[in-house]
Design an enzyme around this catalytic site. Structure first.
Site, PDB file in Angstrom:
ATOM      1  N   ASP A  46      43.362 -10.041   0.964  1.00  0.00           N
ATOM      2  CA  ASP A  46      42.763  -9.053   1.867  1.00  0.00           C
ATOM      3  C   ASP A  46      41.246  -9.257   1.917  1.00  0.00           C
ATOM      4  O   ASP A  46      40.555  -9.038   0.929  1.00  0.00           O
ATOM      5  CB  ASP A  46      43.073  -7.632   1.370  1.00  0.00           C
ATOM      6  CG  ASP A  46      42.560  -6.581   2.340  1.00  0.00           C
ATOM      7  OD1 ASP A  46      43.306  -6.234   3.267  1.00  0.00           O
ATOM      8  OD2 ASP A  46      41.405  -6.128   2.191  1.00  0.00           O
ATOM      9  N   TYR A  51      32.846  -8.390   4.372  1.00  0.00           N
ATOM     10  CA  TYR A  51      32.703  -8.866   2.989  1.00  0.00           C
ATOM     11  C   TYR A  51      31.912 -10.172   2.905  1.00  0.00           C
ATOM     12  O   TYR A  51      31.494 -10.573   1.819  1.00  0.00           O
ATOM     13  CB  TYR A  51      34.075  -9.065   2.315  1.00  0.00           C
ATOM     14  CG  TYR A  51      34.984  -7.855   2.322  1.00  0.00           C
ATOM     15  CD1 TYR A  51      34.502  -6.581   2.628  1.00  0.00           C
ATOM     16  CD2 TYR A  51      36.340  -7.983   2.032  1.00  0.00           C
ATOM     17  CE1 TYR A  51      35.348  -5.479   2.654  1.00  0.00           C
ATOM     18  CE2 TYR A  51      37.187  -6.882   2.044  1.00  0.00           C
ATOM     19  CZ  TYR A  51      36.681  -5.642   2.369  1.00  0.00           C
ATOM     20  OH  TYR A  51      37.532  -4.559   2.400  1.00  0.00           O
ATOM     21  N   LYS A  76      39.369  -8.076   8.968  1.00  0.00           N
ATOM     22  CA  LYS A  76      39.059  -6.810   9.658  1.00  0.00           C
ATOM     23  C   LYS A  76      37.813  -6.965  10.516  1.00  0.00           C
ATOM     24  O   LYS A  76      36.881  -7.676  10.133  1.00  0.00           O
ATOM     25  CB  LYS A  76      38.819  -5.691   8.637  1.00  0.00           C
ATOM     26  CG  LYS A  76      39.796  -5.685   7.475  1.00  0.00           C
ATOM     27  CD  LYS A  76      39.591  -4.517   6.519  1.00  0.00           C
ATOM     28  CE  LYS A  76      40.442  -4.695   5.274  1.00  0.00           C
ATOM     29  NZ  LYS A  76      39.820  -5.475   4.202  1.00  0.00           N
ATOM     30  N   HIS A 109      38.243  -2.012  11.012  1.00  0.00           N
ATOM     31  CA  HIS A 109      37.880  -1.661   9.632  1.00  0.00           C
ATOM     32  C   HIS A 109      37.620  -0.157   9.477  1.00  0.00           C
ATOM     33  O   HIS A 109      38.059   0.460   8.501  1.00  0.00           O
ATOM     34  CB  HIS A 109      36.637  -2.465   9.224  1.00  0.00           C
ATOM     35  CG  HIS A 109      36.489  -2.682   7.762  1.00  0.00           C
ATOM     36  ND1 HIS A 109      35.914  -3.810   7.230  1.00  0.00           N
ATOM     37  CD2 HIS A 109      36.826  -1.919   6.695  1.00  0.00           C
ATOM     38  CE1 HIS A 109      35.912  -3.726   5.905  1.00  0.00           C
ATOM     39  NE2 HIS A 109      36.461  -2.588   5.560  1.00  0.00           N
ATOM     40  N   LYS A 233      41.247  -5.772  -6.756  1.00  0.00           N
ATOM     41  CA  LYS A 233      40.242  -6.841  -6.836  1.00  0.00           C
ATOM     42  C   LYS A 233      39.856  -7.071  -8.286  1.00  0.00           C
ATOM     43  O   LYS A 233      39.647  -6.111  -9.043  1.00  0.00           O
ATOM     44  CB  LYS A 233      39.018  -6.447  -6.015  1.00  0.00           C
ATOM     45  CG  LYS A 233      37.800  -7.367  -6.210  1.00  0.00           C
ATOM     46  CD  LYS A 233      36.825  -6.825  -7.251  1.00  0.00           C
ATOM     47  CE  LYS A 233      35.643  -7.745  -7.499  1.00  0.00           C
ATOM     48  NZ  LYS A 233      34.807  -7.289  -8.630  1.00  0.00           N
TER      49      LYS A 233
END
Ligand SMILES: NC(=O)c1ccc[n+]([C@@H]2O[C@H](COP(=O)([O-])OP(=O)(O)OC[C@H]3O[C@@H](n4cnc5c(N)ncnc54)[C@H](OP(=O)(O)O)[C@@H]3O)[C@@H](O)[C@H]2O)c1
Length: 282
Positions: A46, A51, A76, A109, A233
């Site tokens: 993901d 990011y 996203k 997002h 994560k």
């Protein structure tokens, strides 16, 4: 190796229920982290334009030696790019940065109801184009509240395949999950361990001690048994491994209830409230 169940989405595609999230992994560390995750067994990554590490996600997947088709990849749309032409260009960039000709799932997002005259509907219709031309197998949303989902249902033809929202024991986000359940929208739970904040909770540590698992495994297993999709994560290989070992034990109904009872409503959020969040990265 642990067998990760698939969840079937409302468009017929399947998604592994457990994946690996790369928010806040530095670009320089991302390819290695993704390779490591794939080595451990993760088959779902993901990421997001926001990011800043899509390129390195692509590199990590290619460097792992497994086929592109064997990994589920989500990205996203970034907040500054909701206008349809911007979204089209941004999606082209996502694909070229990843180095793939399709993504498995592409999301809006954030709904940004206070920006763009509150118009996330034309943005959603632009994502429908990406699904129509096959470059996004599935399309969905993130951080959408019930009223945002209701508006999409009234004004568009495609029901989002997923809604990726903040969910963890301190913020169980039930109303949005329930809307999803009732309307065929799978819930993806972001910050599933509240970025570590729930791991010292005495309810969680008591259950973990009783069953001989770690607090993170207990919380992630709670999500799995609730049917949500998760992608914790970590840049720490031992934690990446720990977070993947969720399928050789079960929480009993009493433990499930005790964890759900930790909900603090809106004050349990660790991230922003989607009704007011309006950050556009510079
Ligand atoms: N759609 C959205 O708006 C949105 C927002 C936030 C997140 N997300 C997605 O959700 C994914 C996960 O959320 P998140 O990254 O915010 O938080 P998270 O997965 O809840 O927590 C990550 C943090 O917990 C630590 N950690 C991981 N496993 C652990 C373990 N077994 N024991 C102890 N500590 C552990 C990590 O440290 P180390 O890395 O140092 O090991 C990191 O600091 C993101 O990566 C992203 O893909 C989406």
């Amino acid at each position: 190796m642990s067998a990760v169940p698939d969840i079937t989405l409302n468009d017929g595609y399947t998604i592994p229920q457990l994946g690996f999230g790369v928010f806040q992994i530095e670009p320089a560390d991302t390819a290695e982290a993704v390779r490591e995750a794939i080595e451990i067994g993760y088959r779902h990554i993901d990421t997001a334009e926001m990011y800043g590490n899509e390129k390195e996600v692509g590199e990590g997947i290619r460097g792992s030696g497994i086929d592109r088709g064997d990994v589920y990849v989500t990205s996203k749309l970034n907040n500054g790019l909701h206008e349809p032409d911007d979204a089209r260009r941004a999606f082209d960039t996502t694909l070229s940065d990843l180095g793939f000709d399709y993504v498995d799932l592409f999301l809006i997002h954030w709904p940004l109801p206070t920006l763009y005259d509150g118009d996330f509907v034309s943005t959603w219709k632009t994502l429908e184009e990406f699904q129509g031309d096959g470059r996004a197998r599935s399309v969905g949303v993130s951080n959408f509240q019930v009223e945002h989902l209701e508006r999409l249902a009234r004004e568009t033809d495609t029901v989002p395949a997923v809604n990726q929202i903040e969910v963890h024991p301190y913020f169980t986000n039930e109303a949005v999950r329930e809307y999803g359940r009732d309307h065929g929208i799978a819930t993806e739970a972001w910050s599933p361990i509240a970025q570590g904040e729930v791991l010292d909770d005495t309810t969680i540590t008591r259950i973990a001690d009783n069953i001989g698992k770690t607090p993170a495994q207990v919380v992630l297993r709670w999500h799995i048994q609730r049917g949500d999709i998760v992608f914790p994560k970590s840049v720490t290989p031992s934690r990446m491994r720990e977070n993947f070992e969720l399928f050789d034990f079960e929480l009993d109904p009493g433990d499930m209830e005790d964890i759900s009872a930790l909900d603090q409503g809106g004050s349990g959020r660790t991230g922003p409230n989607p009704d007011t969040f309006a950050h556009v990265p510079g």
